[in-house]
Design an enzyme around this catalytic site. Structure first.
Site, PDB file in Angstrom:
ATOM      1  N   ASP A 353      -8.811 -98.632  18.542  1.00 47.82           N
ATOM      2  CA  ASP A 353      -7.668 -99.034  17.744  1.00 47.82           C
ATOM      3  C   ASP A 353      -7.523-100.553  17.766  1.00 47.82           C
ATOM      4  O   ASP A 353      -7.623-101.183  18.834  1.00 47.82           O
ATOM      5  CB  ASP A 353      -6.415 -98.361  18.304  1.00 47.82           C
ATOM      6  CG  ASP A 353      -5.161 -98.750  17.562  1.00 47.82           C
ATOM      7  OD1 ASP A 353      -5.051 -98.413  16.380  1.00 47.82           O
ATOM      8  OD2 ASP A 353      -4.285 -99.393  18.186  1.00 47.82           O
ATOM      9  N   GLU A 389     -11.922-100.041  14.730  1.00 51.05           N
ATOM     10  CA  GLU A 389     -10.973-100.326  13.663  1.00 51.05           C
ATOM     11  C   GLU A 389     -10.972-101.852  13.577  1.00 51.05           C
ATOM     12  O   GLU A 389     -10.369-102.528  14.417  1.00 51.05           O
ATOM     13  CB  GLU A 389      -9.579 -99.798  13.977  1.00 51.05           C
ATOM     14  CG  GLU A 389      -8.595-100.058  12.846  1.00 51.05           C
ATOM     15  CD  GLU A 389      -7.176 -99.634  13.186  1.00 51.05           C
ATOM     16  OE1 GLU A 389      -6.461 -99.176  12.278  1.00 51.05           O
ATOM     17  OE2 GLU A 389      -6.772 -99.785  14.356  1.00 51.05           O
TER      18      GLU A 389
END
Length: 712
Positions: A353, A389
């Site tokens: 993330d 990401e």
């Protein structure tokens, strides 16, 4: 455990960090460079009585002891004595029972009383000394675990990227309403491993399930006060522990074995397990957040502090803090956590993330950062799937295409381009062609393959696929923020009506668009990712930010299996087509050489609807919603795993994103003598019986994709 029963502490060892049981006792070790004194606290079963043991042994800022006779199930924490001087970034508070950063399991809950905070909530700016409030009984506790587990010869499927289909899922959301899962297993790891879920994934030809955060996380106080919860789980404080609320085994530490059993079940089914991990920030938030572990153990080591005001935190994540991936012990924490999940929990990869945050050395994102160096040389972590990401919320944080060679990336440009193409945005044709063929413009220069592009159109963050074609605007009122949260520019199209409608023409168009997007995803070069429930029409009723919605709004509605059986069948047809044909999952980029006259037919050709090779003028023309692509199955350059030549069928892809039918002329006999349609998105399940000779016309319906296969 009463003081009279206090075990005699042996010196123990500084590594490994955390609590490690060896069948005779447990070694405890915790890092703190700022500490002047550290106490290990053994907590009784009542959760409110403790026995404190001084950690007198210190090696390289690691405080440690070995306690014979202490074993699994023992609750514990630490108290760190040292300076409390927020102006210099030091926030030690021995009144706080601190959780183990290396804790393998946690028990209890947080009550968010003033005892959790190292300041007076009535006067938060007064930072001279922490209030004399003890958090014991108001916080969770760490738990010693028994690491033993019978893996019974478990082996990772180790599916190559080019053969991978990822399914992004939520442990609770996937299982909470499934009628085939026993009620006591719904919402749990055991429920996710149930044959009903595994068989569904296998029917979709899924090879990897990507789980939204399962590291132990915190439900934010603000959300709880609103009657909401942190459903997504991007709020970690325990990077080694499976989230205990997802365990059907409610005993302290029970989540560990249950998680391992889940991984074992997926591996037996040939499905890899990838974890969405959040090493960019922690649940402690900004300077007004609770003191749970990192802040009280060594605030300046674990967090990036504002150089102009070290009372505050540098925030590249939008959550209040950023983990300090420049500090060697924080880097060690991250790498130890990753290795633990691979070696002890047997997971097959990670999706990071806001990964750009981990790459920030000073302020800019740096491809040569220490974190990337450590991953590159690590003999364990470098061998699993690593998915970035590739952005954060800081300046210069959008880094799609800029990660190093080992990494694959969520391709946000693919998402945006496919959405724009099918909603009819002008001047997207050239960009669409690049995304369809693996985004060589982003990945080839760094020596990566098409599979480096994790292709997705929807994910947990944003609209579901059903909502993408049903809403122009977000509808997040249920989140308690007056619809201010969530992305405003969704590149969505409601097909003429906002939200629910009984208009049969609008409903048919929405179904058509769903098929177009799903088909495009599964015939694109790269690694496709399907968001859970898109195969059956899961809706969030226009909410594009359900991070706080632990409810039917975000859970899978399994009754849709029957109501939207055509969508499911279409998705299965598309994943089966991809799995059967290597021409859609090439390991190398296309050469892209042109086709002229009687020259040899090469690996790809871009053709106008009239069947002619595209010219530079054609790429910029106003008809740019229609294109025909030839994929040559006889020109696959890569061998199979045993070095044998791969030969596949050849395909013709006819895209029409316009609102009128378009006649496509199939190319001459050098490409094929006869073409047989295998997919037509104008049909509810993609079925077609069309057969056409070379040089003849195929009429492609408005906003449709037709896939033709060369008849042998």
């Amino acid at each position: 455990m009463s003081p009279a029963e206090s075990p005699r502490a042996w010196p123990g060892t500084p590594y490994p960090l955390g609590a490690v049981y060896d069948d005779a006792g447990t070694n405890f070790a915790v890092f703190s460079e700022v500490a002047e004194h550290v106490e290990l606290c053994l907590i009784d079963d009542d959760g409110r009585t403790e026995t404190r043991i001084d950690l007198d042994e210190v090696d390289g800022y690691v405080w440690h002891a070995y306690l014979p006779g202490v074993g699994p199930g023992q609750h514990y924490g630490f108290r760190v004595h040292g300076p409390f001087d927020p102006a210099t970034g030091r926030r030690c508070d021995p009144g706080k029972l601190l959780l183990d950063p290396y804790g393998k399991a946690f028990d209890g809950d947080f009550d968010f009383g003033p005892e959790l905070f190292s300041f007076d909530p009535a006067d938060p700016d007064r930072e001279t000394a922490p209030p004399a409030l003890d958090s014991l009984g108001h916080t969770m506790t760490s738990v010693v675990i028994d690491p033993r587990f019978d893996w019974a010869g478990d082996r990772s499927p180790r599916t190559p990227y080019h053969e991978t289909i990822i399914y992004e899922a939520h442990v609770k959301g996937m299982t909470q309403t499934h009628p085939g899962i026993p009620a006591d297993l719904r919402g749990t790891y055991a429920g996710l491993a149930h044959p009903a879920i595994i068989e569904h994934l296998q029917s979709l030809n899924v090879t990897a399930i990507e789980l939204m955060p399962v590291h132990q996380f915190l439900h934010d106080q603000r959300l709880l006060e609103l009657g909401l919860r942190n459903y997504w789980g991007y709020n970690t404080f325990g990077f080694f522990a499976p989230h205990n609320e997802y365990a059907s085994d409610r005993r302290a530490g029970g989540a560990v074995a249950e998680f391992k059993s889940m991984v074992q079940a997926f591996h037996r089914a040939g499905i890899e397990v990838i974890l969405d991990v959040v090493y960019n920030h922690t649940a402690e938030g900004d300077h007004l957040g609770p003191t749970l572990n990192f802040r009280g153990i060594d605030n300046a080591a674990y967090y990036r502090l504002d150089e102009g005001d070290r009372r505050r935190y540098t925030d590249y994540t939008g959550t209040g803090n950023s983990l300090n991936a420049r500090h060697p012990h924080t880097l060690q924490l991250i790498m130890d956590s990753l290795r633990y999940w691979v070696t002890e929990m047997h997971v097959d990869g990670f999706r990071f993330d806001l990964a750009a945050t981990l790459a920030r050395e000073l302020h800019d994102v740096d491809r040569l950062s220490a974190f990337f160096d450590l991953v590159q040389q690590d003999p364990v972590v470098s061998q699993v799937k690593l998915i970035a990401e590739p952005w954060d919320v800081g300046e210069g944080g959008y880094q799609v295409g800029n990660f190093p060679g080992l990494w694959t990336e969520w391709n946000g440009k693919y998402r945006d381009t496919v959405r724009d193409y099918w909603r009819g945005e002008p001047e997207t044709l050239g960009e669409f062609a690049s995304r369809l063929t693996g985004s060589s413009d982003l990945y080839e220069a760094t020596g990566r393959r098409p599979s480096a592009s994790i292709n997705f159109v929807t994910c947990h963050d944003g609209f579901t696929l059903a909502d993408l074609v049903s809403y122009n605007e977000k509808h997040n009122e249920a989140n308690g923020e007056d619809n201010r949260d969530g992305e405003r520019h969704n590149r969505s199209w409601n097909c003429g009506v906002e939200g629910p409608t009984d208009d049969p023409a609008v409903l048919a168009l929405r179904e058509h668009q769903i098929r177009n997007i799903m088909a495009t995803l599964l015939i694109s070069q790269g690694t496709p990712m399907i968001a859970h429930g898109d195969e059956m029409g899961r809706t969030q009723h226009g909410n594009n930010n359900v991070y706080c919605q632990d409810s039917e709004l975000s859970w899978m509605d399994w009754s849709l299996l029957e109501r939207n059986a055509d969508r499911l069948e279409f998705t299965r047809r598309m994943t089966a087509l991809r799995a059967a044909h290597p021409v859609f999952r090439r390991r190398r980029f296309f050469e892209g050489r042109s086709i002229c006259g009687d020259d040899e037919v090469h690996d790809i050709a871009w053709l106008t609807p009239a069947g002619h090779e595209m010219t530079q003028q054609d790429w910029g023309s106003e008809f740019g919603r229609c294109i025909m692509v030839f994929l040559n199955g006889d020109a696959l350059p890569e061998p199979d795993a045993r070095g044998r030549r791969i030969v596949d069928d050849s395909f013709l892809l006819c895209f029409n994103a316009g609102d009128t039918p378009v006649d496509f002329v199939t190319p001459d006999g050098d490409h094929a003598q006869v073409w047989t349609a295998v997919i037509d998105t104008a049909d509810p399940i993609g079925g077609t019986d069309l057969v056409v000779d070379a040089g003849r016309t195929v009429t492609v319906a408005p906003r449709s994709l037709t896939v033709l296969c060369k008849s042998r």
